[in-house]
Scaffold this motif. Structure first.
Motif, mmCIF file in Angstrom:
data_model
loop_
_atom_site.group_PDB
_atom_site.id
_atom_site.type_symbol
_atom_site.label_atom_id
_atom_site.label_comp_id
_atom_site.label_asym_id
_atom_site.label_seq_id
_atom_site.Cartn_x
_atom_site.Cartn_y
_atom_site.Cartn_z
ATOM 1 N N ASP A 84 67.582 65.143 21.945
ATOM 2 C CA ASP A 84 67.147 64.916 23.463
ATOM 3 C C ASP A 84 66.386 63.607 23.431
ATOM 4 O OD1 ASP A 84 65.203 65.767 21.548
ATOM 5 O OD2 ASP A 84 63.625 66.686 23.486
ATOM 6 N N ILE A 87 68.903 60.735 22.952
ATOM 7 C CA ILE A 87 70.059 60.630 24.124
ATOM 8 C C ILE A 87 68.996 59.613 25.054
ATOM 9 C CG2 ILE A 87 71.229 61.484 25.890
ATOM 10 C CD1 ILE A 87 71.938 63.679 24.109
ATOM 11 N N ALA A 88 67.789 60.131 25.520
ATOM 12 C CA ALA A 88 66.916 59.359 26.467
ATOM 13 C C ALA A 88 66.851 57.996 25.991
ATOM 14 C CB ALA A 88 65.686 60.179 26.582
ATOM 15 N N ALA A 155 65.448 59.150 32.573
ATOM 16 C CA ALA A 155 66.109 59.850 31.323
ATOM 17 C C ALA A 155 65.034 60.753 30.723
ATOM 18 C CB ALA A 155 66.528 58.767 30.321
ATOM 19 N N LEU A 159 65.810 64.577 30.070
ATOM 20 C CA LEU A 159 66.016 65.218 28.583
ATOM 21 C C LEU A 159 65.021 65.605 27.726
ATOM 22 C CD1 LEU A 159 68.748 62.336 28.567
ATOM 23 C CD2 LEU A 159 69.178 64.822 27.900
ATOM 24 N N HIS A 160 63.686 65.173 27.934
ATOM 25 C CA HIS A 160 62.852 65.341 26.755
ATOM 26 C C HIS A 160 62.511 66.946 26.902
ATOM 27 C CE1 HIS A 160 60.994 61.282 26.146
ATOM 28 N NE2 HIS A 160 62.322 61.350 25.575
ATOM 29 N N MET A 164 68.852 71.322 22.319
ATOM 30 C CA MET A 164 70.217 71.064 22.047
ATOM 31 C C MET A 164 71.144 71.753 21.320
ATOM 32 S SD MET A 164 70.607 67.935 23.898
ATOM 33 C CE MET A 164 69.538 67.474 25.200
ATOM 34 N N THR A 169 72.132 74.881 26.578
ATOM 35 C CA THR A 169 72.072 73.593 26.885
ATOM 36 C C THR A 169 72.509 72.991 28.269
ATOM 37 O OG1 THR A 169 71.768 72.983 24.355
ATOM 38 C CG2 THR A 169 72.233 71.114 25.829
ATOM 39 N N LEU A 173 70.069 71.551 31.233
ATOM 40 C CA LEU A 173 70.417 70.239 31.705
ATOM 41 C C LEU A 173 70.620 70.039 33.125
ATOM 42 C CD1 LEU A 173 69.967 67.000 31.071
ATOM 43 C CD2 LEU A 173 72.403 67.290 30.205
ATOM 44 N N ARG A 176 67.526 70.623 35.134
ATOM 45 C CA ARG A 176 66.961 69.267 35.248
ATOM 46 C C ARG A 176 67.171 68.230 36.280
ATOM 47 N NH1 ARG A 176 63.609 68.119 30.456
ATOM 48 N NH2 ARG A 176 62.720 69.785 29.607
#
Length: 226
Positions: A84, A87-88, A155, A159-160, A164, A169, A173, A176
Motif C-alpha cells: 500500500d 504504490i502510494a 495517494a 492507499l495507506h 493488499m 482489496t 480501494l 476509498r
C-alpha cells in the motif's frame, strides 16, 4: 487552452530472481521456472505499455534491472513498507516528475494486457470527467490504478492501510476512491497470474505472448503412449 499533458505510466514489479517472485507457482514449477515466467510476464507488460502514448514510463522496481529491461524506461527503486505504501510512494514520485500529468500504475501479473485498453481511456479526448481509473482483477484485487491528480497526499489517503492481495482489496480501494469524491472510470477486468491454473488461462488468452512461449517451454513432455 493548454494541451492535455501525456500520462505518466508506471509498472510496479519485483526483479525476476528465483525464490523471490511467483512463489505461488511452485512446486508445479521450479523456482527458476517461476522466475522465468515472471520475467516473461514483466517483458510483455513493458512491451504493451511501450505502445501506450505517454510522457514518461517508470519501472518501480524491487531489485536490480537486468537484460530484460528495454530502452525508454526510467527505473525507480521501491520504498520500504507494505505494498500500500509502495504504490502510494510511486504515485508521489510521478507527481514530482510531472505535476500536471495523470499517472497510471499497473503490476507485472497481466501479460495479456491489450495496450488499447489503456490508450483509449487515457487519451486527451476521453480524459475529461475522470478523476481516477480502476482495473479490477478477477480475484477481487486490482491490476491497474490511475489518478488524474496523483498528489502525494491523495495517494496516501487512498492507499495507506488498504489490505493488499485479498479478495476484498478492490472493493476497499473503490470505497476509498468514492469517499474522496473521485469520479472513477472502470477498465476491463483481467486475470492476474498467481497460481499454475492462472498461468495456463492467461497463456491461452495471449498465445503469442512471451509468457505463453515460456510456459510452453516449461510444460511437461507428454508421456509414452499406452
Amino acid at each position: 487552452m493548454l494541451a492535455a499533458p501525456p500520462p505518466t505510466l508506471l509498472v510496479i514489479a519485483k526483479a525476476p530472481v528465483p525464490g523471490r517472485v511467483k512463489t505461488r507457482l511452485t512446486p508445479a514449477f521450479t523456482p527458476g521456472q517461476a522466475a522465468g515466467l515472471a520475467e516473461a510476464a514483466l517483458a510483455d507488460t513493458l512491451a504493451a505499455l511501450a505502445l501506450v502514448p505517454a510522457g514518461r514510463r517508470l519501472l518501480v522496481l524491487d531489485g536490480e534491472p537486468g537484460r530484460w529491461l528495454p530502452p525508454g524506461w526510467e527505473v525507480v527503486p521501491q520504498c520500504a513498507g507494505g505494498l500500500d505504501r509502495r504504490i502510494a510512494a510511486a504515485f508521489a514520485h510521478a507527481a514530482r516528475l510531472a505535476p500536471r500529468a495523470p499517472a497510471l500504475l499497473v503490476g507485472m501479473d497481466t501479460p495479456q494486457l491489450d495496450p488499447a485498453a489503456l490508450a483509449a481511456p487515457l487519451s486527451a479526448a476521453e480524459r475529461p470527467g475522470a478523476d481516477a481509473w480502476f482495473g479490477p482483477a478477477e480475484d477481487g484485487g486490482f491490476w491497474a490504478l490511475g489518478l488524474a491528480r496523483p498528489e502525494a497526499g491523495l495517494a496516501a489517503r487512498l492507499l495507506h492501510g488498504v489490505p493488499m492481495s485479498t479478495a476484498g482489496t478492490g472493493r476497499r480501494l473503490l470505497d476509498r476512491l468514492a469517499s474522496n469524491g473521485l469520479a472513477v472510470r472502470e477498465l476491463p477486468t483481467l486475470l492476474d497470474v498467481d497460481g499454475p491454473e492462472d498461468a495456463a488461462r492467461v497463456a491461452a488468452l495471449a498465445p503469442g505472448s512471451r509468457f505463453a512461449a515460456r510456459l510452453r517451454e516449461f510444460a511437461p513432455a507428454p508421456g509414452p503412449a499406452r
